[in-house]
Design a protein around this motif. Structure first.
Motif: not given
Lengths: 323, 306
Positions: B215-237
């Motif tokens: 589970d930890g690997r699935v969440t933080f290695v596989h899913a998280l990197r795909n989920a980061l883009l929107p967070a990076v966009t907003v953090t940039g703003d």
């Protein structure tokens, strides 16, 4: 002892319109070196069977209500979540239908294949990197050193499916489950992927479960076939017997509805009606509303899967007589 | 990102900067005449006129503009009326404080939001998820002036463990960072949660499970990197907003950053300070945007540009 034995497996899902039985007492076994095809229309329970074996049934809304899945005689349904994960990929591998969706878009394909070795603590001779490149070479990817660093979107559909297959067989599993691996591909590419699977099957002594609705692929690859309908297995037979002499009216209908080159028949006969609504299955035999042989008994008693010949079974009150 | 691409971006940014500075020139002059503010009420007309001549305010607006534009091109931002030294020197003393304050608050908010948002997504629909939802909604919507005042009241006045305001050692940073942390944290938790739920339902996550990833690997290695883009966009703003200073927070805590400098500059009709601040902040925002683009490309290979 069979390599993999599934017995009386029942899987249900909660849906907005009620609880549905996706699998209703499915039993089959798989031997080493054997290719078993699970044949059926969409919704018949083929993919749910694969998901149950891989511990991928989403819970909730899905649940395995009863039954048994034994691998080398050991009951999988009693293992812990992490023990199941350790078996997956390592001893039992799954090849998905749509490789573009099934490969992670943000990691290179080399990384994703290498992960298989890393997760299961394997140290292949010469290192993981070399093993990955050898594997890519073996499945016919040109320039593997460069391609290993590329990402899924940089490959063609056929190549992606090969990479999916390479990943599944990387650490030499005992059971390979292929869930419609050719469905998303062009016909010419389909043939290449089937060839690759046939080669893998010859080289390894793994058992293979091949999930498909494509009779052509079944004829080419399978040793034995289990025909599924509405969450049950309705007929099992070896591949020649099924094509020559199907006993269950649904199998007969399925064969008559797809074009074949081995008979003179040139007219396709569709099965009337459509697959039943899983929320409200017909009483008795689920196929009876579409069946030309149905009689009163079929609406009252669910036909059990019974032996109808050496090594073959059918679940029908009025099976088609032997040819 | 290639060097020619960078140059192209820089050229467009320079055009935008020229337009921004031009509007800043006219806008600050709308705030009023500094002479009235700096000389006593009973100053003689001669003294007023002498100061206007000294500051160059006696000439036509157009003549002032061309003078100013020439100074801008040679990066001469003039002398601060209030501080009586080169405006850019004053700005460059305040800017690092603001950047450090914003960066600390944003990095902490980003890390905490990734953790909390992921945990909420993994348990979506459960009571942990609902708790995180309430907390993040509250953090995203509480006004920072209120948070600042309550922080001062509680930790500086009642418990006397933190200073009310001022600048010095790490202890002076605690309350300002905490106040700036709240809104980005709340916003980012919601965004991470949403994109993580989507990623966790993707087929490639099923593949990862089928490969045997726990589970930890699935969440933080596989899913998280795909989920980061929107967070990076907003953090940039948010980073671009913070580059302009922590506004109210800097004022509430008397934090010597660019936001406080800018507000003081406007109140004191210190044109040179206002213009130099705007220029410096605009340049910082340009580099933040470049950084966000580079982060994008390093997270997701599909957005790498030629």
């Amino acid at each position: 002892m069979a390599l993999l034995e599934v017995e009386n497996l029942q899987v249900s899902f909660d849906t907005a319109s009620g609880r549905i039985l996706a699998l209703n007492g499915v039993s089959f076994s798989l031997e080493r070196g054997e290719v078993l095809a699970l044949l059926g229309e969409s919704g018949s329970g083929k993919s749910v069977t694969a998901a149950a074996i891989m511990d991928l049934v989403p819970n909730p809304p899905g649940a395995i209500d009863r039954g048994s899945i034994r691998f080398h005689g050991a009951e999988l349904l009693q293992l812990s979540r992490n023990e199941r994960r350790d078996l997956c990929g390592n001893r039992i591998a799954l090849i998905f239908q749509d490789a573009l969706a099934a490969l992670n878009p943000v990691y290179s394909v080399g990384w994703q294949i290498a992960e298989m070795y890393r997760i299961h603590g394997r140290n292949p001779e010469g290192g993981v990197e070399k093993a990955v490149i050898d594997l890519l070479k073996a499945i016919g990817i040109p320039d593997p050193e460069r391609r290993a660093r590329q990402y899924p979107h940089e490959f063609s559909g056929g190549m992606r499916q090969r990479i999916m297959i390479a990943m599944a067989v990387a650490v030499g599993p005992d059971v390979i489950i292929a869930d419609e691996p050719t469905t998303a591909l062009d016909v010419t590419i389909q043939a290449q992927v089937v060839d690759l699977l046939a080669t893998i099957r010859k080289r390894s002594n793994a058992g293979m479960i091949f999930i498909t609705h494509d009779l052509g692929v079944v004829a080419e690859l399978a040793d034995r076939v289990a025909v599924m309908y509405a969450g049950r297995i309705v007929e099992t037979a070896n591949v020649f017997e099924l094509f020559e002499d199907a006993r269950h009216p649904y199998s007969v209908g399925l064969l008559a509805s797809q074009p074949r080159v081995d008979t003179d028949e040139d007219e396709l006969v569709p099965i009337p009606g459509s697959a039943p609504n899983p929320v409200a299955l017909p009483s008795g035999c689920a196929f009876r509303t579409r069946c030309p042989r149905a009689e009163g008994l079929c609406a009252e008693v669910i036909p059990p899967l019974e032996t109808v010949g050496p090594g073959r079974q059918a679940a029908c009150h009025f099976p088609v007589s032997p040819a | 990102m290639s060097f020619t691409y960078f140059l192209k971006r820089a050229a467009f940014a320079a055009l935008a900067l020229a337009a921004l500075m031009t509007s800043a020139f006219f806008l600050v002059r709308l705030t009023g005449d500094p002479v009235n503010l700096y000389l006593p009420v009973d100053a003689s007309d001669a003294a007023r006129e002498a100061m206007r001549v000294r500051l160059g305010l006696d000439r036509s607006l157009l003549a002032q503009f061309f003078d100013w534009a020439w100074d801008m091109l040679s990066l001469d931002f003039g002398i601060s009326l209030w501080h009586n030294r080169p405006a850019m020197d004053v700005v460059l003393e305040a800017l690092p404080n603001t950047l450090a304050l914003g960066a600390i608050a944003l990095v902490l908010a980003f890390i905490a939001a990734i953790g909390m948002g992921s945990i909420a997504a993994v348990n979506s629909g459960g009571w942990i998820d609902r708790g995180v939802n309430v907390l993040s909604q509250a953090a995203a919507s509480v006004p920072d002036f209120w948070l600042g005042l309550m922080g001062v009241l509680l930790f500086a006045v009642t418990f006397r463990i933190l200073p009310t305001s001022g600048f010095g050692g790490p202890i002076y940073w605690v309350l300002p960072v905490a106040c700036l942390f709240a809104r980005p944290f709340g916003t980012l938790v919601q965004i991470v949660r949403g994109s993580m739920i989507e990623a966790l339902n993707a087929t490639f996550v099923r593949t990862a499970r089928a490969k045997g990833a726990r589970d930890g690997r699935v969440t933080f290695v596989h899913a998280l990197r795909n989920a980061l883009l929107p967070a990076v966009t907003v953090t940039g703003d948010l980073a671009a907003q913070f580059a302009g200073g922590g506004g109210v927070v800097e004022v509430v805590f008397g934090f010597p950053g660019i936001g406080k400098l800018l507000i003081d500059g406007i109140l004191k009709r210190d044109f040179a300070i206002v213009q130099a601040s705007i220029f410096a902040v605009a340049v910082v925002i340009f580099f933040i945007n470049i950084l966000v683009d580079m982060l994008y490309a390093s997270i997701d290979p599909r957005v790498r540009v030629e």
